[in-house]
Design an enzyme around this catalytic site. Sequence first.
Site, PDB file in Angstrom:
ATOM      1  N   GLY A   1      23.424  14.455 -28.990  1.00 45.32           N
ATOM      2  CA  GLY A   1      22.940  14.947 -27.697  1.00 45.32           C
ATOM      3  C   GLY A   1      23.475  14.119 -26.554  1.00 45.32           C
ATOM      4  O   GLY A   1      23.749  14.631 -25.464  1.00 45.32           O
ATOM      5  N   ALA A   2      23.660  12.808 -26.809  1.00 43.87           N
ATOM      6  CA  ALA A   2      24.140  11.938 -25.733  1.00 43.87           C
ATOM      7  C   ALA A   2      25.562  12.303 -25.330  1.00 43.87           C
ATOM      8  O   ALA A   2      25.950  12.181 -24.167  1.00 43.87           O
ATOM      9  CB  ALA A   2      24.050  10.478 -26.166  1.00 43.87           C
TER      10      ALA A   2
ATOM     11  N   GLY B   1       0.834  -1.195   0.000  1.00 48.49           N
ATOM     12  CA  GLY B   1       0.000   0.000   0.000  1.00 48.49           C
ATOM     13  C   GLY B   1       0.869   1.244   0.000  1.00 48.49           C
ATOM     14  O   GLY B   1       2.033   1.215  -0.416  1.00 48.49           O
ATOM     15  N   GLY B   2       0.320   2.332   0.502  1.00 48.06           N
ATOM     16  CA  GLY B   2       1.054   3.598   0.524  1.00 48.06           C
ATOM     17  C   GLY B   2       2.361   3.505   1.287  1.00 48.06           C
ATOM     18  O   GLY B   2       3.259   4.331   1.101  1.00 48.06           O
TER      19      GLY B   2
HETATM   20  C1  HXC Z   1      -3.670  -4.771  11.845  1.00 48.62           C
HETATM   21  C2  HXC Z   1      -2.465  -6.592  11.162  1.00 48.62           C
HETATM   22  C3  HXC Z   1      -2.222  -5.984   9.917  1.00 48.62           C
HETATM   23  C4  HXC Z   1      -2.751  -4.685   9.692  1.00 48.62           C
HETATM   24  C5  HXC Z   1      -1.267  -7.903   9.939  1.00 48.62           C
HETATM   25  N1  HXC Z   1      -1.860  -7.770  11.122  1.00 48.62           N
HETATM   26  N2  HXC Z   1      -1.482  -6.826   9.175  1.00 48.62           N
HETATM   27  N3  HXC Z   1      -3.180  -5.975  12.101  1.00 48.62           N
HETATM   28  N4  HXC Z   1      -3.468  -4.133  10.688  1.00 48.62           N
HETATM   29  N5  HXC Z   1      -2.539  -4.042   8.556  1.00 48.62           N
HETATM   30  C6  HXC Z   1      -1.897  -8.733  12.234  1.00 48.62           C
HETATM   31  C7  HXC Z   1      -2.763  -9.939  11.929  1.00 48.62           C
HETATM   32  O1  HXC Z   1      -4.094  -9.651  12.245  1.00 48.62           O
HETATM   33  C8  HXC Z   1      -2.171 -10.975  12.865  1.00 48.62           C
HETATM   34  O2  HXC Z   1      -2.635 -10.716  14.159  1.00 48.62           O
HETATM   35  C9  HXC Z   1      -0.693 -10.620  12.845  1.00 48.62           C
HETATM   36  O3  HXC Z   1      -0.598  -9.259  12.413  1.00 48.62           O
HETATM   37  C10 HXC Z   1       0.097 -11.456  11.877  1.00 48.62           C
HETATM   38  O4  HXC Z   1      -0.560 -11.447  10.633  1.00 48.62           O
HETATM   39  P1  HXC Z   1      -0.799 -12.782   9.770  1.00 48.62           P
HETATM   40  O5  HXC Z   1      -1.740 -12.440   8.697  1.00 48.62           O
HETATM   41  O6  HXC Z   1      -1.158 -13.896  10.685  1.00 48.62           O
HETATM   42  O7  HXC Z   1       0.676 -13.029   9.245  1.00 48.62           O
HETATM   43  P2  HXC Z   1       1.149 -13.559   7.831  1.00 48.62           P
HETATM   44  O8  HXC Z   1       0.391 -14.780   7.445  1.00 48.62           O
HETATM   45  O9  HXC Z   1       2.636 -13.632   7.931  1.00 48.62           O
HETATM   46  O10 HXC Z   1       0.757 -12.416   6.774  1.00 48.62           O
HETATM   47  C11 HXC Z   1       1.370 -11.160   6.826  1.00 48.62           C
HETATM   48  C12 HXC Z   1       0.627 -10.191   5.847  1.00 48.62           C
HETATM   49  C13 HXC Z   1      -0.905 -10.200   6.165  1.00 48.62           C
HETATM   50  C14 HXC Z   1       0.881 -10.633   4.414  1.00 48.62           C
HETATM   51  C15 HXC Z   1       1.237  -8.818   6.062  1.00 48.62           C
HETATM   52  O11 HXC Z   1      -1.087 -10.023   7.560  1.00 48.62           O
HETATM   53  C16 HXC Z   1      -1.655  -9.150   5.442  1.00 48.62           C
HETATM   54  O12 HXC Z   1      -1.989  -9.272   4.256  1.00 48.62           O
HETATM   55  N6  HXC Z   1      -1.997  -8.063   6.179  1.00 48.62           N
HETATM   56  C17 HXC Z   1      -2.801  -6.980   5.639  1.00 48.62           C
HETATM   57  C18 HXC Z   1      -1.986  -6.185   4.676  1.00 48.62           C
HETATM   58  C19 HXC Z   1      -2.729  -4.950   4.197  1.00 48.62           C
HETATM   59  O13 HXC Z   1      -3.613  -5.032   3.355  1.00 48.62           O
HETATM   60  N7  HXC Z   1      -2.412  -3.840   4.848  1.00 48.62           N
HETATM   61  C20 HXC Z   1      -3.000  -2.562   4.551  1.00 48.62           C
HETATM   62  C21 HXC Z   1      -2.205  -2.007   3.356  1.00 48.62           C
HETATM   63  S1  HXC Z   1      -2.749  -0.414   2.941  1.00 48.62           S
HETATM   64  P3  HXC Z   1      -2.858 -11.883  15.221  1.00 48.62           P
HETATM   65  O14 HXC Z   1      -3.476 -11.184  16.386  1.00 48.62           O
HETATM   66  O15 HXC Z   1      -3.745 -12.876  14.560  1.00 48.62           O
HETATM   67  O16 HXC Z   1      -1.499 -12.426  15.508  1.00 48.62           O
HETATM   68  C22 HXC Z   1      -1.715   0.573   3.745  1.00 48.62           C
HETATM   69  C23 HXC Z   1      -2.009   1.997   3.489  1.00 48.62           C
HETATM   70  C24 HXC Z   1      -0.830   2.845   3.815  1.00 48.62           C
HETATM   71  O17 HXC Z   1      -0.874   0.194   4.446  1.00 48.62           O
HETATM   72  C25 HXC Z   1      -1.157   4.217   3.324  1.00 48.62           C
HETATM   73  C26 HXC Z   1      -0.023   5.150   3.510  1.00 48.62           C
HETATM   74  C27 HXC Z   1      -0.328   6.452   2.875  1.00 48.62           C
END
Ligand code: HXC
Length: 481
Positions: A376-377, A147-148
Amino acid sequence: MSAADLIDVTEDRLARVQALVDPDSFTELGSQARHRVTAFDMQRKRPAGDGVVTGTARIHGRPVGLFAQDPTALGGSLGEMHATKIARILDYAARARTPVVGLLDSGGARIQEGVAALDGYGEIFRRNVALSGRVPQISVVLGPCAGGAVYSPALTDIVIMQRDRAHMFVTGPRVVKAVTFEDVSLADLGGAEVHASASGVAHLVADDAGSALEMTRRVLGYLPSSCWELPPPYAPGDALPMPAIPTDHRVPYDVREVIGGVVDAGSFLELQAAFAANVVVGFARMEGQAVGVVANQPLVLAGCLDINASEKAARFVRLCDAFGLPLVTLVDVPGFLPGTGQEAAGIIRKGAKLLYAFAEAKVPRVTVVLRKAFGGAYIVMNSKSLGADAAFSWPGAELAVMGAEGAVDVIYRRELEADPSRRQEVVDRYRAEAMAPHIPAQRLSIDEVIAPDETRQIVAATLRSLTGALRPGFRHDNLPQ
Ligand code: HXC
């Protein structure tokens, strides 16, 4: 289990940090920080440190600020407190004028914290930008960065990705599938290979976390602590013997062998090696002093400059200029890559970035034309007219508006229509009268025509004589290109 595996599984939340920094040099800050969120039962999950380790340490004896996201605590997700800790370290580094290293391994914005988490990224991005060109910033991506969140590494100077574990993308495979119906794996969308070769996001790729951290230490060795200092001196070394390059201008060779004949042996660290490989960029040392090398690569696209090569080299030139690394430019370029694709995609706008970067650069700048420099290069590749301090040419090089074959078709068109058998004669005449390096040397476009085997010594002596031009200070940021 090897040391590298131990670091990969992060059983110990400090293991990665300890593997990166000098022994016993880490001072943690904020180890007891916890979020205060109660939504979604979050009061039951309040790990100490809030999923990120932050602090100060030394690398090669020099102070650095660092943060390391901990995927074992709330998935390394970034909430308000996590972001505040990172922002504090960036502020600390700005004040202390030290590099910042970020180890990224995170599930992204902490979903339960909503906009507070998004704002946390904004706070980090703002500081990445404020530090740009002032202190080196290195991002080491050891897991997901989605994501971001990807924009923080993209704003920093160097991105190192761990093969197989690191993934970077703005929208993940599921969103891609929903929007475009395209099935794509994590690796094909944002794995290290993609970012090393196709997107150019990754400067370096490491096989495991241990090597990624070792690369980080190596990269920091070429850079000063801040733009207000000079890069640290290393013990001077000798160059390798200068290889002979093919005299036939159509026969390719690997310009990295020529780089080896110029810089201290073993000191060249190529960046973005698999992306826009028609230009080679990297850090090296001459007599122990850090330099940046930019070289056309005849092995790929005959060394033509195209959009990707221009942007890659432009950002590297600006990085070197920001941090006081003299530029050594090795030229063997037939021109810009012709074609509707390049024109429509903006080779005018994007080629201008490289031209701008060289013309703007205040660090010592030395150019050596190895075999050809056309059109130019020729100008863009750090020519005298763009402000190079010294430009040299090897004796067999050709410098001209264009290659002989193309040139005679323009200026002898009528004569050749009347008598095609004269072609070789006029090509030879053009070569002798318009392309040989003594011609630009007569009007100071080339300072000296030098032999290949004296190149190392002459470039080193020139850089030594320009030490006074190295004036530490803030010049400009390192805007993403
Ligand atoms: C809250 C999160 C989390 C998140 C993971 N966890 N990502 N909690 N917010 N974004 C937590 C899970 O709930 C879990 O908690 C623990 O972390 C481990 O995650 P798992 O999924 O069990 O681990 P794994 O199988 O290794 O997978 C890792 C992962 C997956 C690929 C990162 O967790 C995932 O896809 N997370 C979501 C990613 C996502 O879409 N993020 C938002 C992106 S947008 P428990 O309690 O069960 O241990 C973004 C916007 C930024 O970031 C903008 C900036 C401008």
